[in-house]
Design an enzyme around this catalytic site. Structure first.
Site, mmCIF file in Angstrom:
data_model
loop_
_atom_site.group_PDB
_atom_site.id
_atom_site.type_symbol
_atom_site.label_atom_id
_atom_site.label_comp_id
_atom_site.label_asym_id
_atom_site.label_seq_id
_atom_site.Cartn_x
_atom_site.Cartn_y
_atom_site.Cartn_z
ATOM 1 N N GLU A 210 0.820 -1.211 0.000
ATOM 2 C CA GLU A 210 0.000 0.000 0.000
ATOM 3 C C GLU A 210 0.859 1.268 0.000
ATOM 4 O O GLU A 210 0.368 2.351 0.302
ATOM 5 C CB GLU A 210 -0.959 -0.006 1.187
ATOM 6 C CG GLU A 210 -1.970 -1.140 1.072
ATOM 7 C CD GLU A 210 -2.973 -1.194 2.211
ATOM 8 O OE1 GLU A 210 -2.604 -0.842 3.351
ATOM 9 O OE2 GLU A 210 -4.109 -1.588 1.945
ATOM 10 N N GLU A 290 -7.674 -0.039 14.489
ATOM 11 C CA GLU A 290 -8.460 -0.934 13.631
ATOM 12 C C GLU A 290 -8.113 -2.392 13.935
ATOM 13 O O GLU A 290 -6.938 -2.725 14.122
ATOM 14 C CB GLU A 290 -8.119 -0.600 12.175
ATOM 15 C CG GLU A 290 -8.788 -1.477 11.130
ATOM 16 C CD GLU A 290 -8.447 -1.010 9.707
ATOM 17 O OE1 GLU A 290 -8.050 0.173 9.530
ATOM 18 O OE2 GLU A 290 -8.547 -1.824 8.777
ATOM 19 N N ASP A 317 -12.788 -3.801 10.779
ATOM 20 C CA ASP A 317 -12.606 -4.122 9.354
ATOM 21 C C ASP A 317 -12.966 -5.603 9.178
ATOM 22 O O ASP A 317 -14.095 -5.937 8.779
ATOM 23 C CB ASP A 317 -11.158 -3.812 8.945
ATOM 24 C CG ASP A 317 -10.789 -4.304 7.547
ATOM 25 O OD1 ASP A 317 -11.693 -4.669 6.785
ATOM 26 O OD2 ASP A 317 -9.582 -4.328 7.211
ATOM 27 N N LYS A 342 -15.581 -1.341 2.817
ATOM 28 C CA LYS A 342 -14.871 -1.772 1.615
ATOM 29 C C LYS A 342 -15.891 -2.361 0.642
ATOM 30 O O LYS A 342 -16.462 -3.423 0.918
ATOM 31 C CB LYS A 342 -13.851 -2.857 1.971
ATOM 32 C CG LYS A 342 -12.633 -2.357 2.760
ATOM 33 C CD LYS A 342 -11.782 -3.532 3.225
ATOM 34 C CE LYS A 342 -10.409 -3.116 3.707
ATOM 35 N NZ LYS A 342 -9.701 -4.227 4.393
HETATM 36 P P1 PGA Z 1 -6.297 -5.789 2.651
HETATM 37 O O1 PGA Z 1 -5.798 -4.794 3.783
HETATM 38 O O2 PGA Z 1 -6.811 -4.989 1.525
HETATM 39 O O3 PGA Z 1 -5.068 -6.592 2.312
HETATM 40 O O4 PGA Z 1 -7.362 -6.648 3.276
HETATM 41 C C1 PGA Z 1 -6.365 -3.552 4.051
HETATM 42 C C2 PGA Z 1 -6.811 -3.437 5.481
HETATM 43 O O5 PGA Z 1 -6.669 -4.381 6.258
HETATM 44 O O6 PGA Z 1 -7.355 -2.419 5.880
HETATM 45 ZN ZN ZN Z 2 -7.688 -3.518 8.058
#
Ligand code: PGA
Ligand code: ZN
Length: 424
Positions: A210, A290, A317, A342
Site C-alpha cells: 500500500e 483498527e 474491518d 470496503k
Molecule cells: P487488505 O488490507 O486490503 O489486504 O485486506 C487492508 C486493510 O486491512 O485495511
Molecule cells: Zn484492516
C-alpha cells in the site's frame, strides 16, 4: 431520451500487485464508454464476499497459478450481460438483478469480483447519463464533504512480509483545514520517515503493497515512537495537528484464543493482548485503532470498547467485513464505534451504501477503504464524498493506484463547493 446499455463485457486486467482482477466495460447508446476495475485484499476477512478465482478450473494451471479470473469474466459475459443489455443504467435496478442472479450470501456463485465490477460500472454510467459526477449521483446538491484521510507511513503484517507484527502505522492530519493541506503535511512525514529509516540503515526505497515503508521494528511501541518523532521533526504538533492510527489486523496472528507475536514468538492470551492494546493507547497519541482483536473474538472487542480509558475510534474491518448482520451484532454488543467500508467486502455498491447508512444511524464513524491490491480507478473517492463517509483510507502517498484516489479528492476540493470533514 434515456440512455440504454449497448454493450457490457468483462476483461481480466492486472491489479497493483500484478495479480489478475476484473474490469467491467460498458458502452451506452450514446457511444460513451465506462469502466470499473475491482480491488482485491491480502489480509481478507473470513466473512467477506467471495471473489471468484480459477483455481480448480481448466484455467487454473495455465494462468497466474490459479488466481486468474476468467470464470468471473465469463459470468459477466454469459450470464450478467444478456440480462442487462438494452436496460437503462440504473444502480438499484441492476443491483436487484445481480442479487436475483446470485442469491448466495457472499456472491460466491457469480463471484463478488464480477458483481461489484458490474455494480460499479453501472453507477459510473448512470452518473454519466444524468450528466453528474459519481459523487453527485449520491449527493445531488449542497456542499460536498471531503473525507479526512488516514494514511500509511509504516507497513507490516501481510503487506510487508511481516516487517512489523501489526499491519500498519498510519497518520491522521486532524488539524488540517483542507485535504490539500492534510496531504502536504502527510507527505512531509512520509518523506521524513524515509530519511530517518535510511539513517538507521534500512532500505526505504522499497515500499509495501500500500506504499508504506516496510521497516522492521522490534516492537509496535518502537514503530509508534518512530512515527511520532517524524511528525515532530517536520514541525507538526502531536496534539493539535497530527495523530496516529493503527491497523492491527489481529486476525492474522490469532490462533486458538491466543495472539502470537511473529517478531518475538511471545504468546498472549486474549486478556493479556487487551492489556497490550490499552498500553499502546496510553503511551502514544493514537486516534484510531483498527482490528485490535480477531474477526470472531467478539468478547474481547466488547470488553475493550466498553473499557476505554480515553476516547478513541475503535474501527472494525475484518470484524464487520461491510456486512449488515455483523454490523448489527457489533452495534448491539457495543463492540466498536466505527466501521471500515470496503465495497468489495460486500459485492454490491447499493448494499455497501446501506451498510454505511446503517453505521451512521447507530452513531458510528465510517471510513471508506481501498484494498492492498488496487487499480488506477478513483471511483472510491467519489463514493466516499457522495456518501459523506467522513474518512477515507487508501494506503500511502506513494503508488499511482493510491495517488489516483488522493488526486480525485484534490480535484473535487478544487472544483466543487466543499467542506473538509472534521471527525476528530
Ligand atoms: P487488505 O488490507 O486490503 O489486504 O485486506 C487492508 C486493510 O486491512 O485495511
Ligand atoms: Zn484492516
Amino acid at each position: 431520451m434515456s440512455l440504454r446499455i449497448h454493450s457490457l463485457m468483462g476483461i481480466q486486467v492486472l491489479d497493483s500487485r500484478g495479480r489478475p482482477t476484473v474490469c467491467a466495460r460498458m458502452t451506452l447508446s450514446d457511444g460513451s464508454v465506462h469502466k470499473a476495475t475491482v480491488p482485491s485484499g491480502a489480509s481478507t476477512g473470513r466473512h467477506e464476499a467471495q471473489e471468484l478465482r480459477d483455481a480448480g478450473s481448466p484455467f487454473s494451471e495455465k494462468y497466474f497459478g490459479g488466481s486468474s479470473v476468467y470464470l468471473a469474466v465469463a459470468n459477466i459475459n454469459n450470464i450478467i450481460a444478456p440480462k442487462l443489455i438494452g436496460c437503462q443504467p440504473d444502480l438499484l435496478t441492476v443491483d436487484t438483478t445481480l442479487a436475483k442472479l446470485d442469491e448466495s450470501t457472499r456472491h460466491e456463485i457469480l463471484g463478488a469480483n464480477a458483481t461489484l465490477a458490474i455494480s460499479l460500472v453501472c453507477a459510473i454510467a448512470q452518473a454519466h447519463a444524468q450528466q453528474v459526477t459519481l459523487a453527485r449521483l449520491f449527493q445531488p446538491t449542497g456542499a460536498l464533504t471531503i473525507p479526512m484521510p488516514m494514511v500509511n507511513i509504516l507497513s507490516g503484517g501481510a503487506h510487508a512480509k511481516g516487517a512489523l507484527d501489526i499491519q500498519d502505522v498510519l497518520v491522521i492530519a486532524h488539524g488540517a483545514q483542507t485535504i490539500a493541506e492534510a496531504l502536504s503535511w502527510i507527505s512531509a512525514i512520509r518523506e521524513r520517515a524515509s530519511q530517518a529509516g535510511a539513517a538507521r540503515g534500512f532500505i526505504t526505497n522499497l515500499v509495501a503493497d500500500e506504499g508504506g515503508l516496510g521497516i522492521p521494528f522490534s516492537s509496535t511501541d518502537e514503530a509508534c515512537a518512530f512515527v511520532t518523532d517524524c511528525i515532530t521533526d517536520v514541525g507538526l504538533s502531536l496534539t493539535s495537528e497530527v495523530g496516529l492510527a493503527l491497523d492491527v489486523a489481529a486476525t492474522q496472528f490469532f490462533d486458538q484464543g491466543n495472539y502470537i507475536s511473529r517478531s518475538t514468538g511471545k504468546v498472549f492470551s486474549g486478556d493479556q493482548w487487551r492489556d497490550q492494546i490499552h498500553s499502546l493507547l496510553n503511551n502514544h497519541p493514537i486516534l484510531s485503532i483498527e482490528d485490535p482483536f480477531a474477526e470472531d473474538d467478539w468478547n474481547q472487542w466488547a470488553q475493550f470498547s466498553q473499557g476505554l480509558h480515553r476516547p478513541v475510534q475503535v474501527l472494525g474491518d475484518d470484524l464487520f467485513t461491510t456486512q449488515a448482520t455483523r454490523l448489527a451484532k457489533g452495534v448491539h454488543e457495543k463492540s466498536a464505534n466505527s466501521i471500515l467500508i470496503k465495497p468489495n467486502q460486500n459485492g454490491l455498491v447499493s448494499k455497501t451504501h446501506e451498510v454505511l447508512l446503517q453505521a451512521k444511524a447507530a452513531g458510528f464513524t465510517t471510513v471508506v477503504s481501498a484494498r492492498s491490491g488496487e487499480s488506477e480507478d478513483s471511483w472510491l473517492s467519489d463514493l466516499a464524498v457522495g456518501w459523506n463517509a467522513g474518512q477515507i483510507k487508501v494506503g500511502s502517498t506513494h503508488g499511482s493506484e493510491r495517488t489516483a484516489k488522493w488526486n480525485r479528492l484534490l480535484e473535487i476540493e478544487a472544483t466543487e463547493e466543499s467542506v473538509f470533514s472534521k471527525p476528530f
